[in-house]
Design an enzyme around this catalytic site. Structure first.
Site, mmCIF file in Angstrom:
data_model
loop_
_atom_site.group_PDB
_atom_site.id
_atom_site.type_symbol
_atom_site.label_atom_id
_atom_site.label_comp_id
_atom_site.label_asym_id
_atom_site.label_seq_id
_atom_site.Cartn_x
_atom_site.Cartn_y
_atom_site.Cartn_z
ATOM 1 C CD GLN B 236 -35.158 88.282 59.745
ATOM 2 O OE1 GLN B 236 -35.012 88.744 58.628
ATOM 3 N NE2 GLN B 236 -34.117 87.993 60.518
ATOM 4 N NE ARG B 383 -26.467 82.262 56.629
ATOM 5 C CZ ARG B 383 -27.117 81.181 56.249
ATOM 6 N NH1 ARG B 383 -27.853 81.208 55.188
ATOM 7 N NH2 ARG B 383 -27.031 80.079 56.939
ATOM 8 C CB CYS B 384 -23.294 89.182 59.424
ATOM 9 S SG CYS B 384 -23.759 90.872 59.046
ATOM 10 C CD GLU B 759 -26.716 86.078 61.794
ATOM 11 O OE1 GLU B 759 -26.092 86.464 62.794
ATOM 12 O OE2 GLU B 759 -27.792 86.541 61.443
#
Ligand code: FES
Ligand code: FES
Lengths: 164, 805
Positions: B236, B383-384, B759
């Site tokens: 990522q 996912r945040c 997110e």
């Protein structure tokens, strides 16, 4: 390592003869030996459906099929359903309705959806959700996948009627 | 220009710029099975790596015998810590300032830890060889409870013996990592002591895992002829990986090329640097052959990148009328065996101090104790943004608890405590400057959309019917109002391993008027190739369809910190807009020259520069691009390209109002989500179709986390959830339907006002679903029940409340 055996497969319409260990999984044979990398590996334990291919008219998770079991079978993968110049209705529907994000589940999803609509050309939403439940997606939340499949079903039905 | 002629509208539509639900360019490849993911990469002579992993959670490694494995035909090498030690690579630094074993160095600290790395001709031989490596272990006492770890005499990290301080300050126990504090403790205690009403609760946000559909992997290829290392992988943050690989290996950075190919979902899992990458690089250097390593799903769940595992003890105070007066929070954070949390360096608890949420809370304190246990390392932002979903869950549960103590409707309690529109920019008690918001408008819109009062009336009737014995199903209304904090971040306080968290975009306009833009980020499904072209189309007047977006190859893309924490749009998106503006500035000079007027006499209009007051005289961007390459323009260099490195002045603060309705079967513990309404405000909306898709996906991950997904251990430290049989990923059948909505409050400091959205639905969705479960039982006195709310645990709630008669 066990002794290799002679395997004959028809993959996307092409005859393939190869030597493989009987324990080799169909997904590995497709990806490693035949360079067919559309079907993916998300688990190798039959849960995710990323490896879905069509084998003799049935959707199978190719990580759960030994290549020895596939001997003599006819197999269709995402690579075999269309050409770049003429995409399958489902491929267009997935793009049109945003039925994919990272794309990792997509070849399995579309391959499964084709077979689903083959078996049940006019499914209800519930039937689509149930019929696609063997294919996991981590990105889309399924809503747009279901929408894509239903839209494709409608379009394919209309085309069939027009042809009749 | 306010010429609203259809001709101008057509030109705008033709660009497919901001606000357009442009279909995704990525999909053409992906729907044909022509994605190129890491496991699709094949190189001549490529070898395969596989790990021998520890079956024990805590044990001494007495001996490792690799003879039988080495004797197997097709096995090239078996690496152990002893082999890596001379290179100084048996340990590696973590993103959190700690260090982590690459291969077991004398002991193992969690089940699934990497012990030896087998390199073989193909993956079957590698797997066979793994079985043949003989490791003798001597079991040690296991600590899986962070509270017990802080009391225990068992020392997990013997390598840190005697070190009473770490990267984040003092360590008060051998198993303690840090205490991180923010806010005014004394003032908060004083307010709580005097308060009219206080709600107190321990809220556990369980350990879970991002579990993207594609696991982690890499292909390392050392070309000994020219001294270049190429590393393909599920990264990522490819540029950071290059820097880390250079620092670790000693190979100069220009001799390392890192490529993130297509990535099959990340959700935080692919931020970290894992032993598999290091071992593959070493193996390629040793063998001179490319080496591929792709973890299987069990390895993925057991060994890479857990998320959450926060025990949050909260106290919140208010007046009798419900005005919040103070908030106190202490977290016991289970970080596992190594502190490998992926946070900006100065924030060992991420941005957890956004935990005052969307409310005007005058005084607050938060303290976070990081603790070592015998569990996998990780601590990623699943996912945040960094620890933001923990914070949102905490405050949204505390609000519900406070409403209970006040005997008040929690929607109303939220309303009277929201930060008002006129208070922005708002300085929170824990040190953040919220850039913008309009919470009341969003909340009222959401409550009206679901018919909140009607739902409450229906719920009350249901409770009565239940009491009369007419139904066994209760109804829960799940409310959540969240504020995200994304777009890390300002270089002055945000860095990863010393690299400031800016991001970048480089644009080249081709002579015929199409373009390529490269960014420091990397898409993992977000659709960057589609949406970044839209930002640029609106900025430079070249149709999005004529712009290629490229990311992920460190040899060609400008340096950037990557994609996680919803930072791509806030940071790289801003860099894209600003690089576009540089292009536009030069284009203006070219246009003025071509039109033979002064620079200031022309102005930009959609896809061209026109003479002010005489729009019939113009030069299109296509003409300007051509001129940039074929005319000698006095005072200007030929060509048309620009680069921008963007250091954001602040974070952005997306927010949203989520409401769901759920039926809960008291006897079976089964739930059915009947309705989900999600209103998001992510500022300027670039591609509504993509936004909606992101919201659907994030809500589904939230649903999974709340309703069953967890990484669970038994007391021996065995991971009980190592396959997709046990680790809950919802299918199309159980996933609910979603209705999405929006308000639009642009970020005042972002060049196009965008805030990031990917997110938000996880941050807001987790409290929404969990609050619905709690709300169903509120009439019967339920205060707090830990997630995940699977059928068994819900049944136990009902049992505990005496509802089974
Ligand atoms: S890889 Fe075959 S089902 Fe997951
Ligand atoms: S699109 Fe990413 S898993 Fe389905």
């Amino acid at each position: 390592m066990s002794k290799k055996m002679q395997i004959t497969l028809t993959v996307n319409g092409e005859a393939q003869d190869l030597l493989a260990e009987p324990r080799e999984l169909l997904i590995h044979v497709l990806r490693e030996r035949l360079n067919i990398t559309g079907p993916h590996i998300g688990c190798e334990t039959s849960h995710c459906g990323a490896c879905t291919v069509t084998m003799d008219g049935k959707s199978v998770k190719s990580c759960t099929v030994f290549v020895a079991q596939a001997n003599g079978a006819s197999i269709t993968t995402i690579e075999g359903i269309s050409t770049p110049d003429s995409l399958h209705v489902l491929q267009n529907a997935f793009r049109e309705h945003h039925g994919l994000q990272c794309g990792f589940c997509t070849p399995g999803m579309i391959t499964r959806a084709i077979q689903l609509l083959e078996d049940n050309p006019n499914p209800t939403e519930e039937e689509v959700r149930f019929g696609m439940a063997g294919n996991l997606c981590r990105c889309t939340g399924y809503q747009n996948i279901v929408k894509s499949v239903l839209a494709a079903a409608t379009e394919m039905s209309a085309a069939r009627e027009a042809a009749e | 220009m306010n010429d609203l002629s259809p001709e101008r509208d057509n030109r705008i539509a033709n660009l497919k710029g901001l606000g357009c639900s442009r279909k995704r360019v990525e999909d053409v490849r992906f729907t044909q099975g022509k994605g190129n993911y890491v496991d699709d990469i094949k190189m001549a002579g490529m070898l395969h790596g596989d790990f021998v992993r520890s079956p024990y959670a805590h044990a001494r490694v007495v001996s490792i015998n690799t003879d039988a494995a080495m004797a197997l035909d097709g096995v090239i090498a078996v690496l152990t810590a002893k082999d890596l030690e001379p290179l100084g690579l048996h340990w590696m630094p973590t993103l959190a300032g700690d260090k982590q074993m690459v291969l077991a160095d004398g002991k193992v600290l969690f089940q699934g830890q990497e012990v030896a790395y087998v390199v073989a001709r193909d993956r079957y031989v590698a797997a066979d060889a793994v079985e043949l490596v003989e490791v003798e272990y001597e079991e040690l006492p296991v600590l899986v409870d962070p509270f017990m770890a802080l009391e225990s005499d068992t020392v997990l990290r013997e390598d840190l013996a005697g070190q009473t301080s770490g990267a984040h300050g003092e360590r008060r126990h051998p198993n303690h990592i840090f205490l991180w504090e923010e806010g005014d403790k004394a003032a908060t205690e004083a307010v709580l002591a005097e308060a009219e009403v206080v709600a107190e609760e321990m809220i556990y946000y369980h350990r879970t895992h991002p579990c993207p559909l594609e696991t982690c992997g890499c292909v390392a290829s050392m070309d000994k002829v020219n001294g270049k290392l190429t590393l393909y992988g599920t990264f990522q943050a490819p540029h950071v990986v290059r820097t880390v690989a250079s620092l670790l290996s000693g190979i100069e950075e220009h001799n390392i090329r890192v490529v993130s190919p297509d990535i099959g979902g990340g959700f935080g899992n692919k931020v970290g640097v894992y032993p598999g990458y290091v071992c593959s690089i070493v193996a390629s250097i040793v063998t001179g052959k490319p080496v591929k390593w792709v973890e299987d799903r069990m390895e993925n769940l057991m060994a890479t990148a857990f998320a959450r595992d926060y025990w949050m003890k909260g106290r919140i105070s208010a007046t009798k009328e419900g005005k919040i007066t103070g908030l106190h929070c202490h977290v016991t954070a289970d970080h596992g065996a190594f502190d490998a949390c992926a946070d900006p360096t100065k924030f060992p608890a991420g941005f957890f101090h956004i935990c005052t949420g969307s409310y005007d809370i005058p005084v607050a304190y938060v303290g976070v104790d990081g603790v070592y246990t015998n569990k996998a390392p990780g601590g990623v932002a699943y996912r945040c943004s960094f620890r933001v979903t923990e914070a949102a869950y905490f405050i949204e549960r505390m609000i519900e608890r406070l409403a209970q103590e006040l005997n008040m409707d929690s929607a109303e309690l939220r309303r009277i405590n929201f930060i008002r529109k006129d208070q922005f920019p708002y300085h929170s008690a824990l040190g953040w400057e919220y850039d913008s918001g309009d919470y009341h408008t969003a909340w009222d819109k959401a409550l009206a959309a679901v018919g909140y009062d009607t739902l409450r009336a229906e719920q009350a009737e249901r409770v009565e019917a239940f009491r009369r014995g007419e139904t066994r199903k209760l109804m829960g209304i799940g409310l959540s109002f969240f504020t995200e904090i994304v777009g890390a971040g300002p270089v002055k306080n945000c860095d990863i391993l010393g690299m400031g968290m800016f991001d970048s975009c480089e644009i080249r306009i081709h002579p015929t008027g199409s373009a390529i833009a490269r960014l420091g980020t990397i898409s993992q499904g977000q659709g960057h190739a589609t949406t970044f072209a839209q930002i640029l189309a609106s900025e430079i007047g070249i149709p999005a369809d004529s712009i290629t977006i490229e990311e992920g190859d460190t040899d060609t893309a400008p340096y950037g910190l990557g994609t996680y924490g919803s930072r791509s749009t806030p940071v790289a998106g801003a860099a894209t807009a600003l690089a576009g503006r540089k292009i536009r500035a030069k284009a203006q000079m070219i246009a003025a020259y071509l039109l033979e007027v002064h620079d200031n006499d022309v102005e930009f209009d959609v896809d061209r520069f026109v003479i002010k007051g005489a729009p019939e005289r113009f030069k299109t961007m296509k003409e300007i691009a051509y001129a940039a390459y074929n005319q000698a323009i006095p005072g200007l260099e030929p060509g048309l390209e620009a680069v921008s490195y963007y250091d954001p002045p602040n974070m952005t603060y997306p927010f949203g109002a989520y409401i769901c309705m759920m039926d809960v079967d008291v006897d079976t513990g089964e739930t059915e989500v009947r309705q989900v309404y999600a209103l998001d405000d992510c500022g300027t909306r670039i591609n509504p179709m993509v936004i909606e898709g992101q919201v659907h996906g994030g809500l589904t991950e939230a649903f999974a986390i709340v309703m069953g997904q967890e990484i669970a251990y038994d007391e021996m430290g065995n991971c009980k959830t190592g396959t997709l049989m046990d680790f809950f990923l919802p299918t199309a059948v159980e996933t609910p339907h979603y209705t999405t909505d929006f308000t639009e409050t642009p970020s005042p400091h972002h060049p196009i006002g965008a805030k990031g959205v990917g997110e938000s639905p996880n941050v807001g969705g987790v409290p929404m679903f969990s609050n619905a479960v709690h709300d169903a039982f509120r009439a019967f006195g339920l205060k707090q029940s830990h997630m995940p709310h699977d059928h068994w645990r819900i049944w136990r709630i009902a049992e505990g409340l005496g509802l089974h008669g």
